[in-house]
Design a protein around this motif. Structure first.
Motif, PDB file in Angstrom:
ATOM      1  N   ALA A 153       0.761  -1.136   0.140  1.00 44.83           N
ATOM      2  CA  ALA A 153      -0.045  -0.029  -0.062  1.00 44.83           C
ATOM      3  C   ALA A 153       0.922   1.060  -0.037  1.00 44.83           C
ATOM      4  O   ALA A 153       1.711   1.368   0.983  1.00 44.83           O
ATOM      5  N   VAL A 154       0.846   1.888  -1.067  1.00 45.24           N
ATOM      6  CA  VAL A 154       1.508   3.185  -1.148  1.00 45.24           C
ATOM      7  C   VAL A 154       0.660   4.389  -0.965  1.00 45.24           C
ATOM      8  O   VAL A 154      -0.186   4.488  -1.756  1.00 45.24           O
ATOM      9  N   GLN A 155       0.578   4.935   0.280  1.00 52.58           N
ATOM     10  CA  GLN A 155      -0.360   5.812   0.648  1.00 52.58           C
ATOM     11  C   GLN A 155      -0.026   7.325   0.918  1.00 52.58           C
ATOM     12  O   GLN A 155       1.367   7.721   1.414  1.00 52.58           O
ATOM     13  N   GLY A 156      -0.442   8.348   0.350  1.00 54.87           N
ATOM     14  CA  GLY A 156      -0.349   9.620   0.651  1.00 54.87           C
ATOM     15  C   GLY A 156      -0.501  10.413  -0.468  1.00 54.87           C
ATOM     16  O   GLY A 156      -0.589   9.981  -1.519  1.00 54.87           O
ATOM     17  N   PRO A 157      -0.557  11.896  -0.365  1.00 56.64           N
ATOM     18  CA  PRO A 157      -0.643  12.775  -1.493  1.00 56.64           C
ATOM     19  C   PRO A 157       0.339  12.746  -2.549  1.00 56.64           C
ATOM     20  O   PRO A 157       0.328  13.038  -3.560  1.00 56.64           O
ATOM     21  N   ASP A 158       1.738  12.147  -2.367  1.00 58.69           N
ATOM     22  CA  ASP A 158       2.591  12.206  -3.215  1.00 58.69           C
ATOM     23  C   ASP A 158       2.843  10.632  -3.794  1.00 58.69           C
ATOM     24  O   ASP A 158       3.543  10.511  -4.591  1.00 58.69           O
ATOM     25  N   ALA A 159       1.889   9.857  -3.524  1.00 60.49           N
ATOM     26  CA  ALA A 159       2.279   8.353  -3.879  1.00 60.49           C
ATOM     27  C   ALA A 159       2.006   8.181  -5.376  1.00 60.49           C
ATOM     28  O   ALA A 159       2.531   7.854  -6.007  1.00 60.49           O
ATOM     29  N   ALA A 160       1.024   9.124  -6.143  1.00 61.34           N
ATOM     30  CA  ALA A 160       0.930   9.020  -7.595  1.00 61.34           C
ATOM     31  C   ALA A 160       2.154   9.387  -8.202  1.00 61.34           C
ATOM     32  O   ALA A 160       2.768   8.701  -9.282  1.00 61.34           O
ATOM     33  N   GLN A 161       2.678  10.477  -7.853  1.00 64.81           N
ATOM     34  CA  GLN A 161       3.826  11.254  -8.349  1.00 64.81           C
ATOM     35  C   GLN A 161       5.116   9.893  -8.312  1.00 64.81           C
ATOM     36  O   GLN A 161       5.831   9.938  -9.453  1.00 64.81           O
ATOM     37  N   VAL A 162       5.484   9.450  -7.419  1.00 69.78           N
ATOM     38  CA  VAL A 162       6.477   8.319  -6.995  1.00 69.78           C
ATOM     39  C   VAL A 162       6.116   7.186  -7.878  1.00 69.78           C
ATOM     40  O   VAL A 162       6.896   6.782  -8.747  1.00 69.78           O
ATOM     41  N   LEU A 163       4.871   6.626  -7.996  1.00 66.52           N
ATOM     42  CA  LEU A 163       4.494   5.455  -8.513  1.00 66.52           C
ATOM     43  C   LEU A 163       4.671   5.870 -10.200  1.00 66.52           C
ATOM     44  O   LEU A 163       4.902   4.931 -10.851  1.00 66.52           O
ATOM     45  N   GLN A 164       4.202   6.782 -10.634  1.00 65.61           N
ATOM     46  CA  GLN A 164       4.059   6.966 -11.849  1.00 65.61           C
ATOM     47  C   GLN A 164       5.654   6.893 -12.526  1.00 65.61           C
ATOM     48  O   GLN A 164       5.685   6.825 -13.585  1.00 65.61           O
ATOM     49  N   THR A 165       6.699   7.097 -11.921  1.00 66.09           N
ATOM     50  CA  THR A 165       8.034   6.888 -12.484  1.00 66.09           C
ATOM     51  C   THR A 165       8.260   5.332 -12.562  1.00 66.09           C
ATOM     52  O   THR A 165       9.157   4.999 -13.258  1.00 66.09           O
ATOM     53  N   MET A 166       7.440   4.462 -12.199  1.00 67.95           N
ATOM     54  CA  MET A 166       7.568   3.041 -12.227  1.00 67.95           C
ATOM     55  C   MET A 166       6.584   2.422 -13.377  1.00 67.95           C
ATOM     56  O   MET A 166       6.695   1.364 -13.487  1.00 67.95           O
ATOM     57  N   THR A 167       5.642   3.265 -13.868  1.00 63.73           N
ATOM     58  CA  THR A 167       4.544   2.435 -14.670  1.00 63.73           C
ATOM     59  C   THR A 167       4.184   3.418 -15.751  1.00 63.73           C
ATOM     60  O   THR A 167       4.176   4.753 -15.579  1.00 63.73           O
ATOM     61  N   ASP A 168       3.656   2.812 -16.792  1.00 70.98           N
ATOM     62  CA  ASP A 168       3.096   3.433 -17.937  1.00 70.98           C
ATOM     63  C   ASP A 168       1.323   3.769 -17.724  1.00 70.98           C
ATOM     64  O   ASP A 168       0.791   4.622 -18.497  1.00 70.98           O
ATOM     65  N   VAL A 169       0.929   3.160 -16.683  1.00 79.40           N
ATOM     66  CA  VAL A 169      -0.541   3.292 -16.567  1.00 79.40           C
ATOM     67  C   VAL A 169      -0.622   4.936 -16.039  1.00 79.40           C
ATOM     68  O   VAL A 169       0.062   5.310 -15.119  1.00 79.40           O
ATOM     69  N   ASP A 170      -1.578   5.586 -16.511  1.00 79.33           N
ATOM     70  CA  ASP A 170      -1.717   6.990 -16.024  1.00 79.33           C
ATOM     71  C   ASP A 170      -2.603   6.884 -14.710  1.00 79.33           C
ATOM     72  O   ASP A 170      -3.819   6.710 -14.677  1.00 79.33           O
ATOM     73  N   LEU A 171      -1.840   6.977 -13.715  1.00 81.73           N
ATOM     74  CA  LEU A 171      -2.352   6.872 -12.424  1.00 81.73           C
ATOM     75  C   LEU A 171      -3.402   8.131 -12.022  1.00 81.73           C
ATOM     76  O   LEU A 171      -4.184   8.013 -11.194  1.00 81.73           O
ATOM     77  N   ASP A 172      -3.139   9.210 -12.742  1.00 83.13           N
ATOM     78  CA  ASP A 172      -4.372  10.531 -12.551  1.00 83.13           C
ATOM     79  C   ASP A 172      -5.545   9.922 -12.984  1.00 83.13           C
ATOM     80  O   ASP A 172      -6.534  10.532 -12.750  1.00 83.13           O
TER      81      ASP A 172
END
Lengths: 367, 129
Positions: A153-172
């Motif tokens: 569980a990657v939780q917190g307001p900055d989670a999307a920003q960090v995970l976005q560097t690891m995947t092509d899925v558009d997390l927003d």
């Protein structure tokens, strides 16, 4: 009983975590302090190893029918790619477990089939499996994938920003309580879910356990702080989320627990205890789960007595902590229904003394 | 784990520093690390005679509440109220320096014979190993 490890247990120990047995697993309570970890999740982000959680696949031409007849919420509302919070009621008006239900994509299915993933509490895996199996008179196959599924569980307001560097899925683009399957760090078939148990936003990633160390190490490289179960508990409590075994159990009704919003009584399908819940809905419940706050520093704990203004016990505390975000003690507990009034004062017995507490509306913390 | 050899210990993870007829009492390094970060210490027995094994106070950690047990019979003379200074409540001193700044109470010893019944540092080390 021998404690079980997750694939990350050795990493937790190496990182200096304080470890504790939880649901038969050797799990991290905290790495630094609970307060520091808690505030990190509220302000930036952190990662929890919650691989101890249980996952069942339910698949078949009657998978939907089965779940409509065994869960309190209405799974027919789910489209593939959506998740739902729900309860498994028992036959006595209580709760076997609370869980998340994921409606999986059709590529998991043969023609005419539906597929779901149920995510259940680690402490209840066997109990849930036995109960669900006993109720499964449908053309639905259950598969326990708990042992080979890791969950971060990657939780917190900055989670999307960090995970976005690891995947092509558009997390927003991933809405709350929706999910997708995608590739993370070159590992495909990762289920990325915009859910969590913290109220801080973020994602839960379900993946084959063989890939979890790579993902964990990459998160550490990106300076994402590891989080223990201590902060997970304080975060969920600030949101007023129920914890199974504390706030809900085999003897509490979802209507008493404030979970009527996931107990769909108007639909046609019978499910265990539905008649009891309908009666409780009409006649009212005897007790209700309340949220309360206190002044001072004494912290209410599970089992502490709750009194009215006199000597009459009216209930008991189910969860309590010193709120790291708010700086005062908070808790939840059941009281007789007539006392469950917002703004009213109750007395909590802590040690030898009684301390006044004010009944408030959950969540305690509003971002 | 720090277990000073000059102190005596209890199975409830408290330490005792005997000075003539008095003793200082606190919780051990092991206890503070198990409890995690402390948020409050309450001692509601100031001035009272308390028997060995009876509760003389409470420590609140974020995660849990733990009673403090009297290691030997005695009168509670003093509470280290620096632990709860207003503004900056600082029971963290117990986490940082459990055998020094983190002492909790000073007691007047009623029965010095009981000291021999307390654990030595070696015995305590064995208990927590």
């Amino acid at each position: 009983m021998e404690l079980r490890n997750t694939l990350l247990t050795q990493r937790h120990i190496t990182l200096g975590a304080r470890m504790m047995p939880f649901a038969g697993f050797n799990m991290p309570v905290s790495y630094s302090t609970i307060t520091e970890e808690h505030l990190t999740v509220r302000q930036s982000c952190g990662v929890f190893d919650v691989s101890h959680m249980g996952e069942f696949i339910v698949r078949g031409v009657e998978a939907t029918q089965f779940l409509l007849h065994v869960l309190s919420n209405d799974v027919s509302k789910l489209s593939p790619g959506e998740a739902q919070y729900s309860c498994i009621p028992n036959n006595q008006g209580g709760i076997v477990d609370d869980l998340l239900v994921y409606r999986l994509f059709q590529d998991q299915c043969s023609e005419g089939e539906q597929a779901y993933m149920l995510v259940v509490n680690a402490s209840n895996i066997q109990k849930d499996w036995d109960w669900l199996s006993s109720q499964n008179t449908y053309q639905a196959k259950m598969i326990d994938i708990s042992d080979r599924t890791a969950l971060l569980a990657v939780q917190g307001p900055d989670a999307a920003q960090v995970l976005q560097t690891m995947t092509d899925v558009d997390l927003d683009q991933l809405g709350y309580y929706t999910f997708t399957k995608g590739t993370v760090l070159g590992k495909d078939n990762v289920l990325i879910s915009a859910t969590g148990y913290t109220g801080a936003g973020g994602f839960e990633l379900y993946l084959d356990q063989d890939h979890v160390t790579v993902l964990w190490d990459a998160l550490m490289d990106r300076r994402v702080k590891p989080m223990g179960l201590g902060a997970r508990d304080t975060l969920r409590l600030e949101m007023g989320y129920c914890l199974y075994g504390n706030d809900i159990d085999d003897d509490t009704s979802p209507l008493e627990a404030g979970l009527s919003w996931i107990t769909k009584l108007k639909r046609d399908h019978a499910f265990p205890s539905k008649e009891i819940f309908i009666r409780q809905n009409q006649e009212g419940v005897n007790r209700k789960l309340i949220a309360f706050k206190l002044d001072g520093k004494r912290v209410p704990r599970h089992g502490y007595q709750i009194n009215d203004h006199g000597d009459n016990q009216i209930g008991a505390v189910t969860s309590g902590t010193m709120s790291p975000s708010l700086g005062y003690p908070i808790g939840m507990g059941y009281v007789l229904k007539k006392y469950a009034v917002l703004g009213e004062t109750i007395q909590i017995k802590m040690g030898k003394k009684y301390y006044p507490a004010e009944i408030v509306k959950a969540p305690f913390y509003k971002s | 784990m720090n277990i000073p050899s000059e102190l005596r210990y209890t199975k409830d993870h408290e330490w005792v520093r005997v000075e003539d007829n008095f003793a200082y009492v606190g919780i051990t390094d092991f206890a503070q690390s198990e409890l995690g970060e402390l948020v409050y210490v309450e001692v509601d027995t100031l001035g009272d005679e308390v028997s060995e094994g009876d509760v003389f106070g409470t420590v609140e950690a974020v995660k849990t509440t733990s009673d403090l047990f009297m290691p030997i019979d005695g009168k509670v003379l003093e509470f280290n109220d620096e632990l709860n200074e207003d503004e900056v409540d600082n029971p963290g001193a117990i986490n940082e320096d459990p055998y020094g700044k983190g002492w909790i109470v000073k007691i007047l010893i009623t029965n010095k014979d009981q000291i021999e019944g307390l654990l030595t540092s070696e015995a305590y080390a064995e208990l927590i190993s």
